[in-house]
Design a protein around this motif. Structure first.
Motif, PDB file in Angstrom:
ATOM      1  N   GLU A 130       7.055  39.923  38.281  1.00  0.00           N
ATOM      2  CA  GLU A 130       6.230  39.613  37.119  1.00  0.00           C
ATOM      3  C   GLU A 130       6.109  38.119  36.825  1.00  0.00           C
ATOM      4  O   GLU A 130       5.410  37.740  35.894  1.00  0.00           O
ATOM      5  CB  GLU A 130       6.695  40.354  35.858  1.00  0.00           C
ATOM      6  N   GLN A 131       6.744  37.257  37.602  1.00  0.00           N
ATOM      7  CA  GLN A 131       6.583  35.820  37.368  1.00  0.00           C
ATOM      8  C   GLN A 131       5.177  35.386  37.762  1.00  0.00           C
ATOM      9  O   GLN A 131       4.670  35.790  38.809  1.00  0.00           O
ATOM     10  CB  GLN A 131       7.591  35.011  38.186  1.00  0.00           C
ATOM     11  N   PRO A 132       4.538  34.536  36.946  1.00  0.00           N
ATOM     12  CA  PRO A 132       3.223  34.014  37.308  1.00  0.00           C
ATOM     13  C   PRO A 132       3.328  33.014  38.461  1.00  0.00           C
ATOM     14  O   PRO A 132       4.329  32.313  38.593  1.00  0.00           O
ATOM     15  CB  PRO A 132       2.741  33.297  36.049  1.00  0.00           C
ATOM     16  N   VAL A 133       2.274  32.946  39.263  1.00  0.00           N
ATOM     17  CA  VAL A 133       2.209  32.028  40.388  1.00  0.00           C
ATOM     18  C   VAL A 133       0.908  31.237  40.272  1.00  0.00           C
ATOM     19  O   VAL A 133      -0.160  31.812  40.052  1.00  0.00           O
ATOM     20  CB  VAL A 133       2.268  32.788  41.731  1.00  0.00           C
ATOM     21  N   LEU A 134       1.008  29.914  40.418  1.00  0.00           N
ATOM     22  CA  LEU A 134      -0.135  29.012  40.278  1.00  0.00           C
ATOM     23  C   LEU A 134      -0.253  28.125  41.499  1.00  0.00           C
ATOM     24  O   LEU A 134       0.727  27.938  42.225  1.00  0.00           O
ATOM     25  CB  LEU A 134       0.042  28.106  39.054  1.00  0.00           C
ATOM     26  N   ASP A 135      -1.435  27.547  41.683  1.00  0.00           N
ATOM     27  CA  ASP A 135      -1.571  26.428  42.603  1.00  0.00           C
ATOM     28  C   ASP A 135      -2.056  25.241  41.771  1.00  0.00           C
ATOM     29  O   ASP A 135      -2.027  25.298  40.539  1.00  0.00           O
ATOM     30  CB  ASP A 135      -2.483  26.755  43.796  1.00  0.00           C
ATOM     31  N   ALA A 136      -2.490  24.171  42.410  1.00  0.00           N
ATOM     32  CA  ALA A 136      -2.882  22.972  41.672  1.00  0.00           C
ATOM     33  C   ALA A 136      -4.143  23.171  40.843  1.00  0.00           C
ATOM     34  O   ALA A 136      -4.446  22.368  39.963  1.00  0.00           O
ATOM     35  CB  ALA A 136      -3.093  21.811  42.643  1.00  0.00           C
ATOM     36  N   TYR A 137      -4.885  24.264  41.070  1.00  0.00           N
ATOM     37  CA  TYR A 137      -6.172  24.470  40.414  1.00  0.00           C
ATOM     38  C   TYR A 137      -6.179  25.579  39.373  1.00  0.00           C
ATOM     39  O   TYR A 137      -7.038  25.600  38.500  1.00  0.00           O
ATOM     40  CB  TYR A 137      -7.254  24.742  41.466  1.00  0.00           C
ATOM     41  N   GLY A 138      -5.250  26.538  39.481  1.00  0.00           N
ATOM     42  CA  GLY A 138      -5.248  27.631  38.527  1.00  0.00           C
ATOM     43  C   GLY A 138      -4.315  28.753  38.919  1.00  0.00           C
ATOM     44  O   GLY A 138      -3.469  28.615  39.811  1.00  0.00           O
ATOM     45  N   VAL A 139      -4.485  29.890  38.265  1.00  0.00           N
ATOM     46  CA  VAL A 139      -3.627  31.056  38.463  1.00  0.00           C
ATOM     47  C   VAL A 139      -3.950  31.713  39.801  1.00  0.00           C
ATOM     48  O   VAL A 139      -5.105  31.997  40.104  1.00  0.00           O
ATOM     49  CB  VAL A 139      -3.806  32.071  37.312  1.00  0.00           C
ATOM     50  N   VAL A 140      -2.904  31.961  40.585  1.00  0.00           N
ATOM     51  CA  VAL A 140      -3.031  32.612  41.888  1.00  0.00           C
ATOM     52  C   VAL A 140      -2.759  34.105  41.751  1.00  0.00           C
ATOM     53  O   VAL A 140      -3.465  34.933  42.309  1.00  0.00           O
ATOM     54  CB  VAL A 140      -2.053  31.979  42.904  1.00  0.00           C
ATOM     55  N   GLY A 141      -1.714  34.459  41.013  1.00  0.00           N
ATOM     56  CA  GLY A 141      -1.336  35.859  40.864  1.00  0.00           C
ATOM     57  C   GLY A 141       0.034  35.969  40.239  1.00  0.00           C
ATOM     58  O   GLY A 141       0.440  35.117  39.456  1.00  0.00           O
ATOM     59  N   GLN A 142       0.783  37.020  40.632  1.00  0.00           N
ATOM     60  CA  GLN A 142       2.134  37.158  40.121  1.00  0.00           C
ATOM     61  C   GLN A 142       3.023  37.867  41.127  1.00  0.00           C
ATOM     62  O   GLN A 142       2.549  38.616  41.981  1.00  0.00           O
ATOM     63  CB  GLN A 142       2.166  37.818  38.761  1.00  0.00           C
ATOM     64  N   ILE A 143       4.309  37.592  41.032  1.00  0.00           N
ATOM     65  CA  ILE A 143       5.299  38.181  41.931  1.00  0.00           C
ATOM     66  C   ILE A 143       5.355  39.684  41.687  1.00  0.00           C
ATOM     67  O   ILE A 143       5.470  40.124  40.547  1.00  0.00           O
ATOM     68  CB  ILE A 143       6.702  37.567  41.690  1.00  0.00           C
ATOM     69  N   ILE A 144       5.268  40.471  42.772  1.00  0.00           N
ATOM     70  CA  ILE A 144       5.402  41.926  42.621  1.00  0.00           C
ATOM     71  C   ILE A 144       6.693  42.444  43.241  1.00  0.00           C
ATOM     72  O   ILE A 144       7.163  43.514  42.875  1.00  0.00           O
ATOM     73  CB  ILE A 144       4.195  42.689  43.202  1.00  0.00           C
ATOM     74  N   ARG A 145       7.256  41.660  44.174  1.00  0.00           N
ATOM     75  CA  ARG A 145       8.528  42.062  44.771  1.00  0.00           C
ATOM     76  C   ARG A 145       9.262  40.830  45.243  1.00  0.00           C
ATOM     77  O   ARG A 145       8.665  39.962  45.889  1.00  0.00           O
ATOM     78  CB  ARG A 145       8.285  43.011  45.944  1.00  0.00           C
ATOM     79  N   ALA A 146      10.555  40.758  44.915  1.00  0.00           N
ATOM     80  CA  ALA A 146      11.382  39.628  45.330  1.00  0.00           C
ATOM     81  C   ALA A 146      12.490  40.133  46.242  1.00  0.00           C
ATOM     82  O   ALA A 146      13.311  40.950  45.844  1.00  0.00           O
ATOM     83  CB  ALA A 146      11.968  38.923  44.116  1.00  0.00           C
ATOM     84  N   LEU A 147      12.481  39.655  47.463  1.00  0.00           N
ATOM     85  CA  LEU A 147      13.544  39.921  48.424  1.00  0.00           C
ATOM     86  C   LEU A 147      14.482  38.716  48.394  1.00  0.00           C
ATOM     87  O   LEU A 147      14.164  37.704  47.764  1.00  0.00           O
ATOM     88  CB  LEU A 147      12.936  40.135  49.807  1.00  0.00           C
ATOM     89  N   PRO A 148      15.626  38.762  49.057  1.00  0.00           N
ATOM     90  CA  PRO A 148      16.552  37.618  48.970  1.00  0.00           C
ATOM     91  C   PRO A 148      15.949  36.268  49.369  1.00  0.00           C
ATOM     92  O   PRO A 148      16.176  35.268  48.702  1.00  0.00           O
ATOM     93  CB  PRO A 148      17.693  38.015  49.905  1.00  0.00           C
ATOM     94  N   PHE A 149      15.149  36.231  50.440  1.00  0.00           N
ATOM     95  CA  PHE A 149      14.629  34.945  50.918  1.00  0.00           C
ATOM     96  C   PHE A 149      13.110  34.833  50.895  1.00  0.00           C
ATOM     97  O   PHE A 149      12.555  33.851  51.365  1.00  0.00           O
ATOM     98  CB  PHE A 149      15.140  34.671  52.334  1.00  0.00           C
ATOM     99  N   SER A 150      12.425  35.826  50.378  1.00  0.00           N
ATOM    100  CA  SER A 150      10.966  35.772  50.287  1.00  0.00           C
ATOM    101  C   SER A 150      10.501  36.669  49.148  1.00  0.00           C
ATOM    102  O   SER A 150      11.265  37.484  48.636  1.00  0.00           O
ATOM    103  CB  SER A 150      10.320  36.217  51.606  1.00  0.00           C
TER     104      SER A 150
END
Length: 162
Positions: free
Chosen positions: A17-37
């Motif tokens: 559920e964390q938001p993800v952005l790039d330098a221009y705007g909203v990209v999406g959000q985290i749907i699954r977090a594994l240990p290294f990716s």
């Protein structure tokens, strides 16, 4: 599905559920977090929805992924809504997942449908979804900021004897 893999995971504190952005705007959000990716669902994914508002007038709605990498749709705006081509859509902050005020998309197509309750409105994402090589994962502190500190220092006023 519009999902990308990033090289940071739960070992770095990333969580769903964390938001993800790039330098221009909203990209999406985290749907699954594994240990290294982690997997990021892009805002253009058909199963993604994000609360937005028109920057010009504050009109709020939900933007939904269209399944095309360069397009999102606004399916819940009536035909008489105050929205124009070129309007910037920003995050509204509703729902708590995305902080308020980040750029999401620019309206580029409006088709009024007199025989239907809602207009057909499309926008182009501000983020470079097919080009970005570096992303920002946003952390937010959901704990309310206390009005008064638990450890209030005592203030003593000493008379000045000169």
């Amino acid at each position: 599905e519009h999902v990308v893999l990033v090289n940071k995971g739960s070992r770095f504190g990333v969580h769903p559920e964390q938001p993800v952005l790039d330098a221009y705007g909203v990209v999406g959000q985290i749907i699954r977090a594994l240990p290294f990716s982690s997997e990021v669902m892009l805002i253009t994914d058909p199963s993604h929805a994000i609360p937005v508002q028109v920057n010009r007038n504050g009109l709020r709605t939900i933007a939904v992924g269209s399944g095309q990498i360069n397009r999102i749709k606004l399916p819940f705006l009536p035909n008489n809504s105050d929205i124009k081509k070129g309007d910037l859509l920003i995050t509204s902050g509703l729902g708590g997942a995305f902080p308020q005020g980040y750029p999401v998309a620019v309206v580029d197509e409006i088709n009024y449908q007199p025989n239907k309750p809602f207009a057909e409105i499309y926008a182009t994402p501000k983020a470079q979804l097919n080009k970005s090589r570096e992303l920002l994962i946003v952390w937010s502190n959901r704990e309310p900021v206390p009005l008064f500190s638990q450890e209030t220092p005592e203030i003593s006023i000493e008379p000045n004897h000169e």
